[in-house]
Every structure is written in structure tokens, then in C-alpha cells.
Design an enzyme around this catalytic site. Structure first.
Site, PDB file in Angstrom:
ATOM      1  N   HIS A 185      -0.943  -9.118 -16.972  1.00 23.96           N
ATOM      2  CA  HIS A 185      -0.692  -8.912 -15.539  1.00 23.96           C
ATOM      3  C   HIS A 185      -2.024  -8.760 -14.815  1.00 23.96           C
ATOM      4  O   HIS A 185      -2.406  -7.678 -14.379  1.00 23.96           O
ATOM      5  CB  HIS A 185       0.183  -7.683 -15.328  1.00 23.96           C
ATOM      6  CG  HIS A 185       0.749  -7.586 -13.948  1.00 23.96           C
ATOM      7  ND1 HIS A 185       2.011  -7.107 -13.707  1.00 23.96           N
ATOM      8  CD2 HIS A 185       0.245  -7.909 -12.731  1.00 23.96           C
ATOM      9  CE1 HIS A 185       2.253  -7.116 -12.404  1.00 23.96           C
ATOM     10  NE2 HIS A 185       1.181  -7.610 -11.795  1.00 23.96           N
ATOM     11  N   HIS A 218       6.978 -13.960  -7.245  1.00 20.71           N
ATOM     12  CA  HIS A 218       6.609 -12.685  -6.611  1.00 20.71           C
ATOM     13  C   HIS A 218       7.361 -12.516  -5.300  1.00 20.71           C
ATOM     14  O   HIS A 218       7.495 -13.461  -4.516  1.00 20.71           O
ATOM     15  CB  HIS A 218       5.101 -12.625  -6.365  1.00 20.71           C
ATOM     16  CG  HIS A 218       4.604 -11.246  -6.065  1.00 20.71           C
ATOM     17  ND1 HIS A 218       4.828 -10.619  -4.862  1.00 20.71           N
ATOM     18  CD2 HIS A 218       3.885 -10.374  -6.814  1.00 20.71           C
ATOM     19  CE1 HIS A 218       4.277  -9.417  -4.881  1.00 20.71           C
ATOM     20  NE2 HIS A 218       3.699  -9.243  -6.061  1.00 20.71           N
ATOM     21  N   HIS A 278      -0.374  -4.733  -0.727  1.00 21.18           N
ATOM     22  CA  HIS A 278       0.651  -5.634  -0.197  1.00 21.18           C
ATOM     23  C   HIS A 278       0.506  -5.872   1.297  1.00 21.18           C
ATOM     24  O   HIS A 278       1.470  -6.222   1.976  1.00 21.18           O
ATOM     25  CB  HIS A 278       2.045  -5.131  -0.577  1.00 21.18           C
ATOM     26  CG  HIS A 278       2.299  -5.259  -2.042  1.00 21.18           C
ATOM     27  ND1 HIS A 278       2.595  -6.460  -2.645  1.00 21.18           N
ATOM     28  CD2 HIS A 278       2.228  -4.353  -3.048  1.00 21.18           C
ATOM     29  CE1 HIS A 278       2.722  -6.285  -3.939  1.00 21.18           C
ATOM     30  NE2 HIS A 278       2.498  -5.019  -4.214  1.00 21.18           N
ATOM     31  N   ASP A 304      -2.100  -4.850 -13.984  1.00 20.47           N
ATOM     32  CA  ASP A 304      -1.950  -5.098 -12.539  1.00 20.47           C
ATOM     33  C   ASP A 304      -3.300  -4.903 -11.845  1.00 20.47           C
ATOM     34  O   ASP A 304      -3.420  -4.245 -10.811  1.00 20.47           O
ATOM     35  CB  ASP A 304      -0.886  -4.189 -11.933  1.00 20.47           C
ATOM     36  CG  ASP A 304      -0.216  -4.790 -10.697  1.00 20.47           C
ATOM     37  OD1 ASP A 304      -0.689  -5.824 -10.209  1.00 20.47           O
ATOM     38  OD2 ASP A 304       0.775  -4.215 -10.225  1.00 20.47           O
TER      39      ASP A 304
END
EC number: 3.5.1.5
Length: 565
Positions: free
Chosen positions: A135, A220, A321, A361
Site C-alpha cells: 500500500h 479508490h 484527502h 499507506d
């Protein structure tokens, strides 16, 4: 018969059968299950030792190993045992007893030490397979060195640098970017695989990326994780034998977790941060960890659960985000993803073997240099909280150790179709190995090997008279300047299309395979299938009516005493 005391033996050759070793400052204790080095015939290099011409080094000519690691304590899903490891042309060719068969008993023919053989003395050291992080947001190339020095030797993910798309999603979008990343990363001492953008219902657009060299597709939610793109990506995956990774729909815009499960339709899929704080159907994405066709992963910020876990996530999420804390809806979106109850369940589900994979991540709500660290912190926290696993006993934690090391080695390799190349210490596999002093296990490796060559090490002052004076810091070694000791993982379709030749790639490209004929039952020590329930009001997680939870803690092993703060 000459005898040697146990203390002297361990000091000379390392621990042997039934000896126990503590992993760093954790409560995890391993037990050596078997010793293949043969008492009285052990090999060791150095002044007054026996790896010399005509002694443990053969005088004969032959196709002998380039490198032998002597007396290594191997910690792997295949076992916890002591052996010599032979490497030839970058691959593991033998595991067992090394030496000279002309004068020694029990020498494996693939482990004959010759004139051309160099030695790494692994006495007293633990050897593991290089870690695999599936990831990766390829936001910055500086991540590579950080991951390498933590013991990670394979990075799979997507991105092109700090674009908004890369900061949020692990997608390398389109053939141009895939080709660019294959070229840009070929001189780093790391294996790479790139995920194309799976957010398209246009099958030709998906296919183009796989032919370009993507090793898989990533869906995603920020690009829209709809049922149509899930179905399209999985159809292409089944056709072209690649894996699909998914970050599902936190806001439930296009449907709920049941709709995603329906769209997947029993096909194998790799779910990222399956707990949900990193993203996914709120509040019950964690249910997917219980399905046989789902290969469930965690990302490391929520592992293990501590008193700071909840507080740090809001700011991380807003940045990653592209959200604005002045916009009410953005803040509510962030809040919906951060649930103490499901985070508390995640530790326990890992310890039960329901969650199968650990990943980072990187720089996108995750720490690229802490996959291995947090895996072992989680194992230790769970032992302290829940006690020994039923498969273990009061004397050792071998089953738990195998369960947790599988989470960042063999299981991510199986999930992405690269387990025939990397992910474990087995004959025939690429020699990506990490050597640890037990007191630093999981925190700071001593040596990192890629394709049998030393690419990173803790090393002292270059102007010192010996290699150990402080400051001791991680540095790249000579092997880091090559490209033949690392791999690009690509699709078979890209090899059939001669993409490596067309791009004039210098490093070896190998095809992912067997991505579609696997299930969770193929994952090692982490294959539990359970019916997971999430209370929609309280977010409590239950299995068969039993509450699944763990406590947040104030302190962890493998923490401050190992780092300058």
C-alpha cells in the site's frame, strides 16, 4: 569427545535447538525448532576458525554459492530454525548445512563453500525475508530509502509524485505514467510493482494500463468506487491474471458495503485498511475481513491501538484527502471514518488471524518506515493483553511469531502473485534477506540484502580505523548502485507486448501470476473466515455474539528507548 559449555556454544555459533530468544524488548519469545548445522561440524569464518582452504572450504572446483550466511536463526512462516543459507546469482540455492563434504559430514551439495564463496557471519543474528508493503503512495522517492532501512525490500502501489491524485490514491493512472514510473525507479535497490487506476467502467482503458506494465489495478473512492468500476476491474483481472486492490466508499454514495460485496460477486480482491479509519464503507467495512474471497489488510496508523490513535487521525485525513476543515461536510466526512470501536477490534482480529496483511499507506495516512515495527508492536500488545495463543504455550510464542511475520512477507506476496519470487526464505526465491540483532529485532536491521547483495547497513564513521565507531547510521552499500539485484513486477501481458524492451529497462521484469485462483485460505497463519457483525449505532464489532475489542495503551515495546527524540 571434546565438549563445550552451552554459554560458550551460543557465543560461538548462536542459539540451537530448543533455545529461546526474546525479540527486542517485547514479551515475545521464540524457540529454535531445529538446528541443521550439525554439532561439531559447524562452519565459521575468522581468525582461528575453520572456513579455510582444505578445511571447511573445499579445494575443488565447482558451481558453488557466491555467498553463504553461516549459522543463521531463520524466522519465517516456514519455521523458526537454524541453518546456513547459500546464495548464487541472486537466488537462494540452499538452506541447511554448509561446508566441505571432503572432510565434513552432512554437507548439502548446494552449500559447498568454495574459493568463490564469501561469508556473512549470521551467528547470533535473526534472518527474515525482506518485507513487502502493498500500500504505497509513490509521493516521494525519499520513501524508498526509509522503507529499505526498516527491512522492506518490495513496494507495490501507485502514484507519480505529490499530485492530488497520488496524495489520496495509490493509482498510477495511464500508460504514460506507468512507463515513466517503471523507468524512474529502475536504479533504486527495491522491488517495485505499480497499480493502474481501476476506476473506469471502460474495459479497454483498464486493459491498456495492464498491457503498459501495471501489476494490478487499484479502485479508490476518491475516483468513485462504484459497482460498475468494481465489476469492470475484476472482469479484466480475471482475464489478465492480476490483482485488484480496493479502498471502498466511505460516504456510501454509490451503495453500502452489501452493494460492494454484491459487485465483487465472490471474486478475489485485496481490501486496503479494512478497518475503515483509512477509508471504506462507514461504519461496517470491517465486515469484509470475514469473507473467504477477501484478502484483508490493515495500514499501520491504527495498529496497534494506543491513546493517541484517534487524535492524530483527523488531521491526517484532512490533508490526505484534500479536505478543508472550514467546510462542515468535509469535517463530517472525516469524523465518520474514525471509530474507536472498530479500531479496537482491529488488533484482536489480527491476533485471531482474521486480518491477514499489514501495510503502510505511505505519507497518505501511513508511515512507510514502520510496517515491520508496528507489526511486532501489535503482536506484543496482543500477547500482553490476551495472553498466549491456544496454539502456543507458556514457554514460547512461535505460532504467534509466524502469524505476524506472515502479515508483511508471504501473505502480501501471495495476494499480488509474487510469492514464487519473494516473501519467504525458501530455495529458488530471490535472496531478499534482512539480518537483525535480537535486541534490535523489528526496529533496526543490521544488514539488508537485495538479490544476495548488501544494499544497506548500519555502519560507523568512514574515517574510523574499524567499521563500528559512532556515529552509526544507515548508509547505502555497493549493492545499492546496481539494478540487476532488484525486480519490477509487471503483468504477463506487458511482457508479451515487449514493454521492458521498448522502454529499454535495465532491470529484470517478471510477471505476477496466480492472482485469481487464490482465496483467503491460501494465506499463511492468517486464514480465518468469520461472520463479522457491526452495530450501526454503537459500532461495536461482534463474532458469534462475542464482542471483539482491545484496549488502547499508554506505552509500547520497540518505542522510545530505540530512538532519539
Amino acid at each position: 569427545m571434546i565438549k563445550i559449555s552451552k554459554k560458550d556454544y551460543v557465543n560461538m555459533y548462536g542459539p540451537t535447538t530448543n533455545d529461546r530468544v526474546r525479540l527486542a524488548d517485547t514479551d515475545l519469545i521464540l524457540r529454535v525448532e531445529k538446528d541443521y548445522t550439525l554439532y561439531g561440524e559447524e562452519v565459521k569464518f575468522g581468525g582461528g576458525k575453520n572456513i579455510r582452504d582444505g578445511m571447511a572450504q573445499s579445494v575443488s572446483e565447482g558451481d558453488f554459492p557466491d555467498l553463504v550466511l553461516t549459522n543463521a536463526l531463520i524466522v519465517d512462516y516456514t519455521g523458526i530454525y537454524k541453518a546456513d543459507i547459500g546464495i548464487k546469482n541472486g537466488y537462494i540455492v540452499g538452506i541447511g548445512k554448509a561446508g566441505n563434504p571432503d572432510i565434513q559430514d552432512g554437507v548439502d551439495p548446494s552449500l559447498i563453500i568454495g574459493t568463490n564463496t564469501d561469508i556473512i557471519g549470521a551467528e547470533g543474528l535473526i534472518v527474515t525475508a525482506g518485507g513487502i508493503d502493498t500500500h504505497i503512495h509513490f509521493i516521494s522517492p525519499t520513501q524508498i530509502e526509509c522503507a529499505l532501512y526498516s527491512g522492506v525490500t518490495t513496494m507495490i502501489g501507485g502514484g507519480i509524485g505529490p499530485s492530488e491524485g497520488t496524495n489520496a490514491t495509490t493509482c498510477t493512472s495511464g500508460a504514460y505514467h506507468i512507463h515513466s514510473m517503471l523507468k524512474a525507479t529502475q536504479n533504486y535497490p527495491m522491488n517495485f510493482g505499480f497499480l493502474g487506476k481501476g476506476n473506469s467502467s471502460n474495459k479497454n482503458a483498464l486493459k491498456e494500463q495492464i498491457i503498459a506494465g501495471a501489476c494490478g489495478l487499484k479502485i479508490h473512492e476518491d475516483w468513485g468506487a462504484t459497482s460498475s468500476v468494481i465489476d469492470a476491474s475484476l472482469n479484466i483481472a480475471d482475464e489478465m491474471d492480476i490483482q485488484v486492490a480496493i479502498h471502498t466508499d466511505t460516504l456510501n454514495e454509490a451503495g453500502f458495503v452489501e452493494d460492494t460485496i454484491k459487485a465483487i460477486n465472490g471474486r478475489v480482491i485485496h481490501t486496503f485498511h479494512t478497518e475503515g479509519a483509512g477509508g471504506g464503507h462507514a461504519p461496517d467495512i470491517i465486515k469484509m475481513a470475514g469473507f473467504e474471497n477477501v484478502l484483508p489488510a490493515s495500514t499501520n496508523p491504527t495498529m496497534p491501538f494506543t491513546k493517541n490513535t484517534i487524535d492524530e487521525h483527523l488531521d491526517m485525513l484532512m490533508v490526505c484527502h484534500h479536505l478543508d476543515n472550514k467546510i462542515k461536510e468535509d469535517v463530517e466526512f472525516a469524523d465518520s471514518r474514525i471509530r474507536p470501536e472498530t479500531i479496537a477490534a482491529e488488533d484482536k482480529l489480527h491476533d485471531m488471524g482474521v486480518f491477514s496483511i499489514m501495510s503502510s499507506d505511505s505519507q497518505a495516512m501511513g508511515r512507510v518506515g514502520e510496517v515491520i515495527l508496528r507489526t511486532w508492536q501489535s503482536a506484543d500488545k496482543c500477547k500482553k493483553e490476551f495472553g498466549a495463543l491456544k496454539e502456543d504455550n507458556d514457554l514460547d510464542d512461535n505460532f504467534r511469531i509466524k502469524r505476524y511475520i506472515a502479515k508483511y512477507t508471504i501473505n502480501p506476496a501471495i495476494a499480488h502473485g509474487i510469492d514464487s519470487y519473494v516473501g519467504s526464505i525458501e530455495v529458488g526465491k530471490f535472496a531478499d534477506l534482512v539480518l537483525w540483532q535480537p535486541k534490535f529485532f523489528g526496529v533496526k536491521p543490521k544488514l539488508i540484502l537485495k538479490g544476495g547483495l548488501i544494499v544497506g547497513a548500519k555502519i560507523g564513521d568512514a574515517n574510523a580505523s574499524i567499521p563500528t565507531p559512532e556515529p552509526i547510521i544507515y548508509e547505502k552499500m555497493f549493492g545499492a548502485n546496481l539494478n540487476e539485484n532488484a525486480l519490477h513486477f509487471v503483468s504477463k501481458a506487458s511482457l508479451d507486448a515487449n514493454i521492458p524492451e521498448k522502454l529499454s529497462l535495465k532491470r529484470k521484469c517478471v510477471a505476477v501470476k496466480n492472482c485469481r485462483n487464490i482465496t483467503k485460505k491460501d494465506l499463511k497463519f492468517n486464514d480465518k473466515v468469520q461472520d463479522i457483525e457491526v452495530n450501526p449505532q454503537t459500532y461495536e464489532v461482534k463474532i458469534n455474539g462475542e464482542l471483539i475489542s482491545s484496549k488502547s495503551v499508554d506505552s509500547l515495546a520497540l518505542a522510545r528507548k530505540y530512538f532519539m527524540i
